[in-house]
Design a protein around this motif. Structure first.
Motif, PDB file in Angstrom:
ATOM      1  N   SER A  13       0.835  -1.199   0.000  1.00  0.00           N
ATOM      2  CA  SER A  13       0.000   0.000   0.000  1.00  0.00           C
ATOM      3  C   SER A  13       0.871   1.251   0.000  1.00  0.00           C
ATOM      4  N   HIS A  14       1.954   1.216   0.761  1.00  0.00           N
ATOM      5  CA  HIS A  14       2.890   2.336   0.783  1.00  0.00           C
ATOM      6  C   HIS A  14       3.511   2.535  -0.600  1.00  0.00           C
ATOM      7  N   LEU A  15       3.916   1.440  -1.213  1.00  0.00           N
ATOM      8  CA  LEU A  15       4.486   1.505  -2.558  1.00  0.00           C
ATOM      9  C   LEU A  15       3.465   2.040  -3.555  1.00  0.00           C
ATOM     10  N   LYS A  66      13.699  -0.378   1.443  1.00  0.00           N
ATOM     11  CA  LYS A  66      14.262   0.813   2.073  1.00  0.00           C
ATOM     12  C   LYS A  66      14.838   1.766   1.027  1.00  0.00           C
ATOM     13  N   LEU A  67      15.573   1.216   0.065  1.00  0.00           N
ATOM     14  CA  LEU A  67      16.170   2.033  -0.986  1.00  0.00           C
ATOM     15  C   LEU A  67      15.095   2.694  -1.849  1.00  0.00           C
ATOM     16  N   ILE A  68      14.022   1.948  -2.132  1.00  0.00           N
ATOM     17  CA  ILE A  68      12.923   2.504  -2.928  1.00  0.00           C
ATOM     18  C   ILE A  68      12.278   3.675  -2.199  1.00  0.00           C
ATOM     19  N   ALA A 156      -4.145   5.546   0.005  1.00  0.00           N
ATOM     20  CA  ALA A 156      -3.167   4.452   0.016  1.00  0.00           C
ATOM     21  C   ALA A 156      -2.151   4.651   1.131  1.00  0.00           C
ATOM     22  N   LEU A 157      -1.751   5.903   1.353  1.00  0.00           N
ATOM     23  CA  LEU A 157      -0.798   6.204   2.417  1.00  0.00           C
ATOM     24  C   LEU A 157      -1.413   5.928   3.789  1.00  0.00           C
ATOM     25  N   GLY A 158      -2.686   6.292   3.951  1.00  0.00           N
ATOM     26  CA  GLY A 158      -3.373   6.041   5.213  1.00  0.00           C
ATOM     27  C   GLY A 158      -3.591   4.561   5.479  1.00  0.00           C
TER      28      GLY A 158
END
Length: 215
Positions: A13-15, A66-68, A156-158
Motif C-alpha cells: 500500500s505504501h508503494l 528501504k532504498l525505494i 493508500a498512504l493512510g
C-alpha cells in the motif's frame, strides 16, 4: 520485524501511494495540491530510519524496499523543487513543520530502545512519520477540495499505516507477546489523523463525487 500478510500489504500500500503520486505529478505535469513540506518530512523520516543500510543486511526484500522509499521520496522532492516548481503554491503550504520536528526529536531522545544514535533516530523517525501528513491535511483544509488522484494517494498512504495495527496485533499473538509500544502508539496516532479524510473519501470519492470537505 517478522514478515506477515499485514506487513506485506502495508508495504504494498505504501508503494502504491508512491506510484500514484508520481503518476499524478508526471501525467498532469503539476504538483498542485501536494504539500512540499509533507514530502520533505517523509525524506527526513526515511533517512533517519534507514542508516542501517550502511552496516547491516537483513534481507534482499528489506534492503530494496528501504532504498525505494528513500530514492522515491527524494525524487518527488526534486520534481516539486525544480522540474515542476511553478505549479506548487507555497502560500497555501504554510504549516510550521518546526512544531513537528522539534517535539518528535525530543520524544525520540526520551522514548527509545537504546540511547545511541541509531535507536534515537529510529524513534524520531517513527514519531515524525505519525504526524508528517499534517501539512498535507492542513492544505486540504485550506483549499477544501482535492483532485481525485490526490485523494487516492492519501488513501493508500493512510491504509499503509492502518495495516500496521493488525500487523502488531498478529505479532503479539504469534511471537510470544512481542509488542513495540513506540510503533504501535505512533501508528494509532497517524491512523487517527486520517479519520476525517477517510470519512469523506469513502462517502464521496468512492461514490464518484468530488472530494470536498464540509464547510
Amino acid at each position: 520485524m517478522a514478515m506477515n500478510v499485514f506487513r506485506l500489504l502495508g508495504d504494498l500500500s505504501h508503494l502504491a501511494s508512491i506510484i500514484i503520486l508520481l503518476h499524478k505529478i508526471q501525467t498532469t505535469r503539476s504538483c498542485r495540491g501536494i504539500s512540499f513540506k509533507t514530502q520533505a518530512l517523509y525524506v527526513a523520516v526515511f533517512v533517519a530510519r534507514y542508516p542501517d543500510l550502511l552496516f547491516r543486511f537483513i534481507s534482499f526484500y528489506n534492503s530494496i524496499m528501504k532504498l525505494i522509499f528513500i530514492a522515491s521520496s527524494c525524487y518527488i522532492l526534486y520534481l516539486m523543487r525544480y522540474r515542476f516548481r511553478p505549479t506548487h503554491d507555497p502560500s497555501i503550504d504554510t504549516f510550521r513543520v518546526e512544531y513537528l520536528i522539534g517535539p518528535c526529536f525530543v520524544l525520540g531522545l526520551i522514548f527509545n530502545y537504546g540511547f545511541n544514535m541509531t535507536e534515537v533516530f529510529w524513534s524520531f523517525s517513527i514519531f515524525l512519520e505519525s504526524v508528517a501528513i499534517l501539512p498535507q491535511l492542513f492544505m486540504l483544509q485550506r483549499t477544501g477540495e482535492a483532485e481525485t488522484i490526490t485523494t487516492h494517494y492519501l488513501a493508500a498512504l493512510g491504509i499503509y499505516r492502518a495495516l500496521y495495527i493488525p500487523n502488531w496485533i498478529y505479532r503479539y499473538f504469534t511471537e510470544d507477546g512481542v509488542v513495540d509500544p513506540i510503533a504501535v502508539t505512533a501508528g494509532i496516532v497517524q491512523t487517527g489523523l486520517y479519520l476525517d479524510f477517510f470519512y469523506v473519501y469513502f462517502t464521496k470519492v468512492l461514490q464518484g463525487e468530488k472530494f470536498e470537505l464540509p464547510a
